[in-house]
Scaffold this motif. Structure first.
Motif, PDB file in Angstrom:
ATOM      1  N   LEU A 119      41.502  39.468  42.596  1.00  0.00           N
ATOM      2  CA  LEU A 119      40.638  38.415  42.079  1.00  0.00           C
ATOM      3  C   LEU A 119      41.121  37.061  42.593  1.00  0.00           C
ATOM      4  O   LEU A 119      42.242  36.961  43.108  1.00  0.00           O
ATOM      5  N   TYR A 203      35.100  40.948  38.102  1.00  0.00           N
ATOM      6  CA  TYR A 203      36.237  40.869  37.193  1.00  0.00           C
ATOM      7  C   TYR A 203      36.539  42.231  36.581  1.00  0.00           C
ATOM      8  O   TYR A 203      37.685  42.708  36.614  1.00  0.00           O
ATOM      9  N   GLN A 206      37.682  44.973  39.354  1.00  0.00           N
ATOM     10  CA  GLN A 206      39.045  44.798  39.851  1.00  0.00           C
ATOM     11  C   GLN A 206      40.078  45.018  38.759  1.00  0.00           C
ATOM     12  O   GLN A 206      41.151  45.566  39.009  1.00  0.00           O
TER      13      GLN A 206
END
Length: 397
Positions: A119, A203, A206
Motif C-alpha cells: 500500500l 486496502y 493488500q
C-alpha cells in the motif's frame, strides 16, 4: 461471506456467485477439516452469534496450531460478553467510542512491509485526502507483542492526538489483526475518493494478502521456514525456525543455502525441537544475497524459502564526508575558526589573518631559515665529504 438475518435465518455468498444461498443453519465450519480449508477468517459485527464453545476450540487450534489468521474488520465485533472471542483480540477495551478521525500508517507498518510496498507509504498524500472514518471503540491497552501498523489521528483544538487503529499480533503459529474503525466504505463511495483510485478495494485486498504471509505457514504449505533476521552482518550467526502442521511426525527436513545464481553453497540438517518444530543456526557466508530453500523430506520437492542478505562489515571508507559538528566543536575548544566552505578565497583570507596575528604576537620579528640558502648547503656538503675522506684515510671504514 455468511450473514445472519435473524436468530434462525442466515445466507451465504460464495466467490463468483451472485445469488446468495439461504439456510437455517449458520454455515460456520464445525470440524477441524472444514476449518483448515481456509487461510483467513474475517469477523464483522455480531460475531458471537456464530461461536459456540466447540467452535471456539476449533478456532483456537486453527490459529495457534495450524497457522491460520483471524481479522476483526470492524473493531469490536460483539455487544456484551465476548464469549471467548476476546482471547484473539490484540487489545483490551474500555467504554465509549471515538467519532471522526483519519487513518495514518505508522513507521512500524512500513517496516512490516504493508505500507510502502503493498500500500502507499506513510508519507503519501493519499492518506490525508481520504474521507474521515468514525465509530472506533476506545482502547484501554494493547496486549503484549501487538504491532500498531496504523493510527487514528484526531484533531482537537489545534492539537492532534492518536490511538491504535490497525493492529496485528502473533497468536501461536498464526496471527490475529484488528481494524478498529468503521466507515471505510466511504473510500469507495465519495467521488473525490474515487479520483484517488479504488483505495477501498486495494486496502482490503493488500491487507488480507499481507496477513496470510505474516502467519507462519503460507497457503497450501504444511511446512514453514522463518528467519529471525533477514539482514545480518558478515560473520554473525543466522538463526531460522521450521514448523510442520500436517499429520504424523515427518523426518527432519533438509535446508539448502543458495547464492544469487541459484548455486547450492551449503546444506544443513536442522536440530529437532519437538515432533513439529526444528531450529537452524549457522555462521553467515560472504556478503551477498542468498536464499534458504527447504526440501520436503517425503517428496524431495522444494518447500518454503526465505531470502537472506549478508552485509559486509563497516569500514572507514563507507562515509567520507566530514563531520562538520565535530570539526566545529574542535575549533571552538582550541580557539580556532570554523569555515564550512573550502573555497580558495576563504582559505587565503584565513592564512593572511593567521600570518598577521603571528607577526603581531612576535613584535614584528620574522624568522628566516638560513639553511635554505645554497652557500650553507655547500659548506655542509664539504664538511660531510671531509669526514668521509678522513675516515677512509685512517682505516675507520
Amino acid at each position: 461471506s455468511v450473514y445472519r438475518i435473524s436468530e434462525e435465518r442466515f445466507f451465504r455468498i460464495d466467490s463468483g456467485d451472485q445469488r446468495p444461498a439461504a439456510s437455517t443453519s449458520d454455515i460456520f465450519p464445525s470440524s477441524a477439516e472444514e476449518m483448515n480449508r481456509y487461510d483467513l477468517i474475517v469477523f464483522g459485527k455480531g460475531a458471537r452469534h456464530f461461536i459456540s464453545p466447540e467452535r471456539l476450540k476449533l478456532l483456537r487450534n486453527f490459529v495457534s496450531e495450524q497457522g491460520g489468521a483471524v481479522l476483526f474488520a470492524r473493531g469490536k465485533s460483539y455487544l456484551g460478553d465476548a464469549e471467548g472471542l476476546d482471547q484473539f483480540e490484540p487489545v483490551e477495551w474500555e467504554a465509549g467510542v471515538i467519532d471522526e478521525f483519519r487513518l495514518q500508517p505508522t513507521q512500524d507498518g512500513a517496516n512490516a512491509g504493508l505500507f510502502g510496498q503493498a500500500l502507499p507509504a506513510p508519507e503519501n498524500r493519499v492518506w490525508g485526502s481520504l474521507p474521515a472514518l468514525r465509530d472506533a471503540n476506545r482502547i484501554a491497552r494493547t496486549k503484549p507483542f501487538t504491532r500498531i501498523l496504523a493510527e487514528g489521528k484526531i484533531g482537537l483544538n489545534g492539537r492532534e492526538t492518536s490511538f491504535p487503529l490497525l493492529m496485528v499480533r502473533r497468536f501461536g503459529q498464526g496471527t490475529t489483526a484488528m481494524v478498529n474503525a468503521d466507515g471505510l466504505w466511504k473510500w469507495d463511495f465519495y467521488p473525490e475518493a474515487r479520483e484517488l483510485g479504488n483505495m477501498y478495494q486495494e486496502y482490503w485486498t493488500q491487507l488480507i494478502q499481507w496477513m496470510i504471509t505474516y502467519s507462519e505457514f503460507l497457503p497450501g504449505q504444511d511446512f514453514s521456514l522463518r528467519l529471525d533476521e533477514g539482514r545480518v552482518q558478515q560473520g554473525s550467526r543466522v538463526a531460522a525456525k521450521l514448523g510442520y502442521r500436517g499429520k504424523g511426525a515427518p523426518n527432519p527436513p533438509l535446508v539448502e543455502l543458495r547464492d544469487s545464481s541459484g548455486k547450492v553453497v551449503d546444506k544443513f540438517t536442522p536440530a529437532q525441537l519437538d515432533d513439529s518444530h526444528w531450529s537452524l543456526s549457522f555462521d553467515s557466508p560472504e556478503p551477498g544475497t542468498y536464499r534458504l530453500q527447504m526440501i520436503d523430506p517425503q517428496t524431495k520437492a522444494p518447500g518454503p524459502d526465505a531470502q537472506l542478505e549478508v552485509l559486509r562489515p563497516p569500514s572507514e571508507l563507507d562515509e567520507l564526508n566530514p563531520d562538520l559538528e565535530f570539526l566545529r566543536a574542535i575549533a571552538a575548544d582550541t580557539g580556532g575558526e570554523f569555515l564550512p566552505s573550502a573555497e580558495p578565497e576563504a582559505l587565503e583570507t584565513l592564512f593572511k589573518t593567521v600570518e598577521e596575528e603571528n607577526a603581531s604576537a612576535s613584535g614584528g620579528v620574522t624568522w628566516v631559515a638560513s639553511w635554505m640558502h645554497w652557500p650553507v648547503a655547500m659548506i655542509a656538503t664539504l664538511l660531510l665529504g671531509l669526514e668521509w675522506f678522513l675516515r677512509r684515510r685512517l682505516g675507520l671504514t
